[in-house]
Design an enzyme around this catalytic site. Sequence first.
Site, PDB file in Angstrom:
ATOM      1  CB  SER A  41      -0.925  -0.018   1.216  1.00 11.79           C
ATOM      2  OG  SER A  41      -0.372  -0.834   2.225  1.00 11.79           O
ATOM      3  CB  SER A  43       6.326  -0.238   0.161  1.00  8.78           C
ATOM      4  OG  SER A  43       5.551  -1.443   0.173  1.00  8.78           O
ATOM      5  CB  ALA A 112      10.610 -14.971  -1.763  1.00  9.37           C
ATOM      6  CD  GLU A 116       2.086 -11.934  -3.990  1.00  9.15           C
ATOM      7  OE1 GLU A 116       2.509 -10.764  -3.953  1.00  9.15           O
ATOM      8  OE2 GLU A 116       0.913 -12.250  -4.272  1.00  9.15           O
ATOM      9  CE  LYS A 157      -2.880 -10.131   2.454  1.00  5.45           C
ATOM     10  NZ  LYS A 157      -3.674  -8.967   2.048  1.00  5.45           N
ATOM     11  CG  ASP A 173       2.644  -7.066   3.873  1.00  3.73           C
ATOM     12  OD1 ASP A 173       1.592  -7.044   3.238  1.00  3.73           O
ATOM     13  OD2 ASP A 173       3.187  -6.034   4.317  1.00  3.73           O
TER      14      ASP A 173
HETATM   15  C1  LIG Z   1       3.469  -9.423  -0.322  1.00  8.28           C
HETATM   16  C2  LIG Z   1       4.467  -8.504  -0.970  1.00  8.28           C
HETATM   17  N1  LIG Z   1       4.984  -9.150  -2.186  1.00  8.28           N
HETATM   18  C3  LIG Z   1       6.281  -9.531  -2.225  1.00  8.28           C
HETATM   19  N2  LIG Z   1       7.058  -9.184  -1.200  1.00  8.28           N
HETATM   20  C4  LIG Z   1       8.374  -9.583  -1.159  1.00  8.28           C
HETATM   21  C5  LIG Z   1       8.968 -10.349  -2.174  1.00  8.28           C
HETATM   22  C6  LIG Z   1       8.150 -10.697  -3.311  1.00  8.28           C
HETATM   23  C7  LIG Z   1       8.652 -11.412  -4.414  1.00  8.28           C
HETATM   24  C8  LIG Z   1       7.818 -11.725  -5.492  1.00  8.28           C
HETATM   25  C9  LIG Z   1       8.361 -12.432  -6.622  1.00  8.28           C
HETATM   26  C10 LIG Z   1       9.634 -12.936  -6.735  1.00  8.28           C
HETATM   27  N3  LIG Z   1       9.759 -13.500  -7.954  1.00  8.28           N
HETATM   28  N4  LIG Z   1       8.569 -13.358  -8.609  1.00  8.28           N
HETATM   29  C11 LIG Z   1       7.706 -12.698  -7.795  1.00  8.28           C
HETATM   30  C12 LIG Z   1       6.461 -11.343  -5.472  1.00  8.28           C
HETATM   31  C13 LIG Z   1       5.951 -10.632  -4.410  1.00  8.28           C
HETATM   32  C14 LIG Z   1       6.783 -10.290  -3.317  1.00  8.28           C
HETATM   33  C15 LIG Z   1      10.376 -10.759  -1.993  1.00  8.28           C
HETATM   34  O1  LIG Z   1      10.982 -11.464  -2.835  1.00  8.28           O
HETATM   35  N5  LIG Z   1      11.037 -10.378  -0.872  1.00  8.28           N
HETATM   36  C16 LIG Z   1      10.481  -9.621   0.095  1.00  8.28           C
HETATM   37  C17 LIG Z   1       9.135  -9.185  -0.013  1.00  8.28           C
HETATM   38  C18 LIG Z   1       8.516  -8.365   0.935  1.00  8.28           C
HETATM   39  C19 LIG Z   1       9.269  -7.887   2.108  1.00  8.28           C
HETATM   40  C20 LIG Z   1       8.377  -7.057   3.015  1.00  8.28           C
HETATM   41  C21 LIG Z   1       8.425  -7.483   4.410  1.00  8.28           C
HETATM   42  C22 LIG Z   1       9.086  -6.185   3.928  1.00  8.28           C
HETATM   43  C23 LIG Z   1       3.835  -7.161  -1.291  1.00  8.28           C
HETATM   44  C24 LIG Z   1       2.725  -7.384  -2.332  1.00  8.28           C
HETATM   45  C25 LIG Z   1       3.315  -6.544  -0.026  1.00  8.28           C
HETATM   46  C26 LIG Z   1       4.909  -6.270  -1.893  1.00  8.28           C
END
Ligand SMILES: C[C@@H](Nc1nc2c(c3cc(-c4cn[nH]c4)ccc13)C(=O)N=C/C2=C\CC1CC1)C(C)(C)C
Length: 322
Positions: A41, A43, A112, A116, A157, A173
């Site tokens: 939201s 970031s 990662a 998701e 979730k 998150d």
């Molecule tokens: C849920 C989150 N989505 C994501 N947060 C993080 C990812 C992430 C990676 C992919 C991905 C990787 N390869 N393909 C898709 C898709 C969504 C991601 C990641 O690799 N490392 C840390 C993350 C988040 C760290 C946060 C605690 C500070 C939102 C939608 C809120 C941005």
Amino acid sequence: KERGAAVSTRQEVDANGRPVSKVVKKGVKDFNFGRTLGEGSYSTVLAATDRQTLREYAIKVLDKRHIIKEKKVKYVNIEKDTLNRLTDHPGIVRLYYTFQDERSLYFVLDLASGGELLGTLKKMGTFDEECTRFYGAQILDSIAYMHSRGIIHRDLKPENVLLDDKMHTKITDFGTAKILGLNGGQDGSRPAGDPMDGAETDRAVSFVGTAEYVSPELLTDKNACKASDLWAFGCIIYQLLAGRPPFKAANEYLTFQKIVALDYTFPDGFPEVARDLIERLLVLDPAKRLPIDHIKNHQFFDGIIWGKGLWKQKAPRLRSYV
Ligand SMILES: C[C@@H](Nc1nc2c(c3cc(-c4cn[nH]c4)ccc13)C(=O)N=C/C2=C\CC1CC1)C(C)(C)C
């Protein structure tokens, strides 16, 4: 992962001419930024490569002006404090360090690369029992670690469960997490393992999670507690096997009505053992929900090796529940 993997040292000499290595925090210029991985939201999360070590990270970029304007500074600090408390578990996205420039804050985190869990689930439709057991066990192990560190996630979730390059889970998150023992939260004054630990005493709770996974206590008397994460866990296990969450209606209000009325059914053919576990988690009274140790011993998790072994084993090949 060696500690401080993402900071560099520079060789200098001290006042007496003795060589000293100075730890230098990296900045924006030390990274090659890649594609956008996700939008929060307040970031954006980008893939980034450390230009010196060529290691890949996810960097969460927050716009300072936007955060201040939207009065979200508190959430940013909660997320940073939470991540800094949860650095020692394979199932939690790790924060290496932060830096800022005049416009933004930067969180350097684990990448990662599997994305998701929700995306994978949507592709598969459903997970079979073996996959649900493995992913459910990893998520539960991570929840147990969070709770042991006095953290309630409050918005668990499938979108917030990421997959790494070994298809193991990483929970993320934490902007809406609750840190117990701070500002009026229960400071562990309840016995260890008490599911009601963290129940906020009549404090104005401004935050409510994502409709489909919100616990009834958060809707009725605004009390979030550790057991609220176990309600969300029950919803996730149901969704992995059924392909949809247990409480879903045309809009949020109708979804909330279903939750407080415990109005959900199991699809025909839903596995009996999983059904028994879910019925002991989706309980309106948080104090009556199965506590984590009982969940680990439930027949559904027969065969799971809890502890480090869970994180060393190969993830099962993804198969749908047909
Ligand atoms: C849920 C989150 N989505 C994501 N947060 C993080 C990812 C992430 C990676 C992919 C991905 C990787 N390869 N393909 C898709 C898709 C969504 C991601 C990641 O690799 N490392 C840390 C993350 C988040 C760290 C946060 C605690 C500070 C939102 C939608 C809120 C941005």
